[in-house]
Each structure stands twice: as C-alpha cells, then as structure tokens.
Write a protein that holds these residues in place. Structure first.
Motif, PDB file in Angstrom:
ATOM      1  N   THR A 194     -42.576 -52.490  82.443  1.00  0.00           N
ATOM      2  CA  THR A 194     -43.051 -51.262  82.705  1.00  0.00           C
ATOM      3  C   THR A 194     -43.086 -50.352  84.177  1.00  0.00           C
ATOM      4  O   THR A 194     -42.152 -48.289  83.542  1.00  0.00           O
ATOM      5  N   VAL A 232     -45.036 -45.265  79.016  1.00  0.00           N
ATOM      6  CA  VAL A 232     -44.839 -46.551  78.508  1.00  0.00           C
ATOM      7  C   VAL A 232     -46.154 -47.246  80.082  1.00  0.00           C
ATOM      8  O   VAL A 232     -46.842 -48.449  79.275  1.00  0.00           O
ATOM      9  N   GLY A 278     -48.376 -49.597  78.311  1.00  0.00           N
ATOM     10  CA  GLY A 278     -48.671 -50.960  79.045  1.00  0.00           C
ATOM     11  C   GLY A 278     -49.840 -51.264  79.495  1.00  0.00           C
ATOM     12  O   GLY A 278     -50.316 -53.321  79.410  1.00  0.00           O
TER      13      GLY A 278
END
Lengths: 324, 324
Positions: A136, A171, A175
């Motif tokens: 990430t 993301v 994450g």
C-alpha cells in the motif's frame, strides 16, 4: 462494541501517550507538530473498525493503527513540500515553519517510526500485516507521482484519474481496514474482501473531497472553497466537464484554465456554473453513492455477527451526506 | 566459504536481477539510476559476511542484504538534496538530473522498497531483523540531523562528533552485520557482539574517510581531495586540530575557516600543513587502528570455526591500509 468516537479517542490518547521529547529536537519537533494536527484520524479509526469486525481485542490493533496515522502524516509532510503548500489545517506546513531540509528529514524519520509501530503487532500476523502495509505504501507514492505528472499533462482521462486516486487515497484506507481485519483474526480471503470494501470507501471519500472543494460550505468543510479550481487541478469534476461540454462551454473552460481569467472569484463562479449546467455535481454525488452502496454490499457478505458491522455501516452511511 | 569478491558479485547480480521497468517511470527511473551507481556494496556485503559467520545458507540473507543497500541509497538520495550536492560518483545527483520533487518521492519509494526486501527474510527471524533494521534506520536520520546541526554550530566537541558519526555511519554497518548474523542463526547475545564489532568497524571506516578526504590520493580515492576543508566541514581532524592548536595556529585556522582565504588551493594547503604539524594525521591513523583492533578482538571471541571468520578478518585488516 465500541463506536467511532471511542476509536477516535483511543487513537488520540495513544498518540499523546507515545509522545517523547527525543533528541535531536530539530528532528523530532516537526514530527510531534505534524502528529498533533487535530485531524480526523480516519485511517487509524479504520484499522480499529477492521479489527472489531472480527474480534473484541481492539488493543492489539492500537499501535499498528498509530503506525498507519504516522505513515499518512509522513506523506502529507512530504507532499506539502512537493506541492509547495503553505498551510495545512490552518497552520504553517513544516517546510514553511522550519525549512525544506527539516521537512524532508523529519518526514523520513516519521516514516521509519510508522514502520516501528506497524511492526509491533504479534509475530503470528506480522508478515501479512507488513505485506499489506508496504504494498500500500508504495502505491501511495505511485499515486502521488501520477498526481504530479497530471499537473504538466494537458489532459487526463477519467480512467487515469480514477487510477490515480485509487493509488493516492483509496488503497491506504483499504489497507488500514485490512490490517485491522488481519489483526482481528480474519482469514486471508475475508481480509481481502475487507480490503475491497475499503477501496470502495476510499474512492467515494476522494470523489466527495473533490465535490466539497468546489461545492462545500467553507465554514463546515474547514478549507476555502474553490481551491482546486484556482490551482487548475484536474479533478473528476473538471475531467467529466470537459468530456461533456459543448464547444461554447469548452471555450469558457479553456479561457478559465489558461490564465485569461485573472479575477479568482470570477473564475470559481464561471467554472462552478458550467459544472452545474452540465450536472457534474449530481453525477459525482451519484458516483459517490454507487461506491458506498458497493461497500455496503461487501459488508453484508462478511460472515460475522450483525452488531460487529454496525459501526462500519454507520460510518459508510455517514459518508453519503458528508459535508466536511 | 565465499570471499568478499563473491559477495560483491552476488549483490550486484541480484540488484540487476531485481530490476523491473515499473510504472510510473518518473518514480522508478531515479531509483534504478541510484542503485546502479557502481558503489562498493559495503553494507550488503557485511550482511552476507555476518550470515557466513554462522551459516552456509547465504542465500537466505541475499534479499535482506539488497534491502540494506536500498536503504543506504535512499539516505544518499535525500542527503544529497539536503547537502545541495551536485555530483555523486561522478554523476549528477537525482535532484540535479531531474528535480527536487522527483528526488524526494523516489527516495521515499526506495525506502519503502528497502523495507519490502528486508521483510523477505524468514518468519522466524523477521521481528528481530526488523527491530535491528528500524532502530538503526532511525539512528541514521538522527545522525544526519546532528550533521546538519553542526554546519551552523560554531564549534563541536570530539564527543559530539563521535556520536554523530556513530549514528550517521557506524550503526548501519553494525546493523548490517547483525542482521546477517541473525539470519545465519546467531543467538541474541552473539548477534549483539557482532553488532558491537560492526560499530568499531564503522567508526574506523568513517575516520578513515575523513582522513582520505584530506590526505588521500585523488586518483585512487575517486573524489577530489580537500572537499571537507573547502566546505568548512567540522571533521575529526579539524576538531582535534583546534583542541591542540597554538594561538598562532588557531589564528590561521580561524582565517581559513572564516572565508578570508579566497584561494581554494591555498586554503587546503595551509590547513593540511597545520594538521601535519600537529600530527593530526598520525593521531587519526592511530585511532582507526584502535577501532580495528577492537573489532578483531571481538571477532576472536565469537564461538565459530576459525575459517568462518577469515573473510571478516581479511576485510578488517584491509581497512588498516585503506586508500579508497
């Protein structure tokens, strides 16, 4: 079960509790200044929510959650240098308050500290947590690079833009949720679904941000409205507007974005009018809702008690009418 | 048993093998440019030497070794921005070849990649390896900050200087050796002794660097001699010289370091003469030897077959007469 306010409090208290007056102070002062910015703590709260989906042992996720907040703040610190931003949350940015060298180096140290906090999770889940975090983290850098590239590109497609915000923003939210889920004991496959959920949330969140920057209420949103328009930023709104504009409207946009319009208020007004005439604001709101409904559908699937899902559901619904 | 040349080759080959043409190229090009700099690969070689002290399974240490080299290159990349350096190994630095933003962001991405490679060691040793790596990494930032602080300080004590080079240089060499030892299966206590050994090596290495910058042979050392003097750097040599200078000598040094001497060749010549009159070069050489003997004494202690120690012993002895 804990709610968002509980989580926010836990995060804020832990960040304060972890504060040390370390030496050299030139390195550590800007870090504390950055971490005590009074932000929403969205990402660490998502870590804790992800954990609570699968477990009551929230405490195991607290230090990794702080690590995620540190990482996010590190990216802000360095992004502010690259974007030449003077203010963040109404305070001078680190490279302005001190200097660029201090901002580079204290950002580096903050990134390392973020890894230290992430790595404090139990041995059993450490490789999986690190894998999600580091993958990430690298994507966030890629997203920032695409964002910088867009500044000098004449036009950007919707797909390119969506890919950029996925990397730069979505993301890390995804994450965060996944790391919480892994620590909470979700198996590999469900942890992956939680990640997918977080991605939908993240896309919605960023599009909402674009929308609020142009159509928000200044006093509520907390930053001045029209900033994206004034800095010629290629947002979802602008890209869509160009896609759908008549030749006359495209001409007005061209004029606005080529520096011909020197009055900032006038520029914001004209661009907003075209956005509204084309229904870009409504279309963006619709897109936001699609992402959020998609997130809710994944939440529905998860094989855990309904009450474990309540907070994430409330949070997702609250984003539908987000005003700040 | 493998020797240093074998290790260097393994590292170079693996770095080449890992090279990918990733997107966005604006982010990844400067990383490959930095990694393919033709350096000595000292730190990853130390990882492999640390591993070979305890095990024949060198291959388990190769990716973490590359991670250490990536971390070192990340620090060079960001340090070059902070130090406004134009050249590194006779090539333009990243912020000169591209720009400061590219150097900041590709440095950040390289730091994250370094963590990915470090984390590829086996689950069993991952927490210990990360602990050493991240503690060390943070200390390197502290060392760089002290180094920046020294630039604007009127004088620096020997103790302050030694602490700075310990943090900025020695601990990463020590951590490299220790990480190799941990992967090789050294227990906690012996891994710590290997770290101590690496610290002595690192201090010797940096003092040698100070010495070569002023007294080295330009053609062999690979950078121009006198750079530290011309940039008014407070090195071990200068600090010691001020400690022992007569009032007359101190006056000459003051003049040289206050910008009064405008001819660079003249400045280097005068400062070098005072260093030699005071025997600073000999004293520094003696200090280097002390550190290296201390490293050899720790090596002697280690409870492993003599032949496992051969390469590290050869390397340590080679530093006694290091000319580049």
């Amino acid at each position: 079960m804990k709610n968002i306010d509980d989580f926010q409090l836990i995060v804020d208290e832990e960040i304060k509790r972890q504060h040390r007056n370390l030496e050299p102070k030139e390195l550590y002062e800007p870090i504390w200044y950055t971490l005590s910015n009074g932000g929403k703590r969205l990402r660490p709260v998502l870590v804790l929510m992800g954990c609570q989906l699968f477990s009551d042992r929230i405490e195991e996720a607290v230090l990794p959650a702080i690590g995620i907040e540190m990482f996010h703040n590190f990216t802000l610190l360095h992004d502010d240098i690259m974007d030449k931003a003077f203010l963040r949350r109404n305070r001078p940015t680190v490279h302005i308050k001190w200097d660029v060298n201090r901002a580079i180096l204290s950002g580096d140290a903050l990134a390392i500290q973020s890894n230290i906090f992430i790595s404090s999770c139990s041995r059993e889940v450490l490789p999986e947590v690190l894998n999600v975090f580091l993958t990430t983290a690298l994507q966030v850098c890629e997203g920032q690079q695409y964002d910088l590239n867009f500044e000098i590109k004449s036009m950007v497609s919707v797909d390119e833009y969506m890919n950029m915000i996925r990397l730069k923003t979505a993301v890390l939210l995804a994450g965060s949720l996944q790391i919480g889920a892994i620590i909470g004991g979700a198996g590999k496959d469900w942890a992956q679904r939680v990640y997918d959920l977080g991605c939908e949330l993240g896309m919605a969140f960023q599009l909402q941000d674009d929308l609020l920057d142009t159509f928000g209420d200044e006093d509520v949103f907390g930053k001045s409205i029209g900033g994206d328009i004034l800095s010629d930023k290629k947002t979802f709104l602008l890209i869509k507007a160009y896609e759908q504009a008549s030749p006359e409207q495209a001409k007005v946009l061209d004029d606005c974005y080529s520096g011909k319009c020197t009055d900032p208020d006038q520029k914001v007004k004209e661009v907003r009018k075209i956005f509204m005439d084309l229904g870009i604001d409504q279309m963006t709101r619709k897109k936001v809702r699609e992402y959020l409904y998609s997130a809710l559908a994944i939440l529905e699937e998860l094989p855990v008690e309904k009450e474990r899902k309540t907070e994430l559901e409330n949070f997702t619904r609250s984003l539908m009418d987000r005003v700040r």
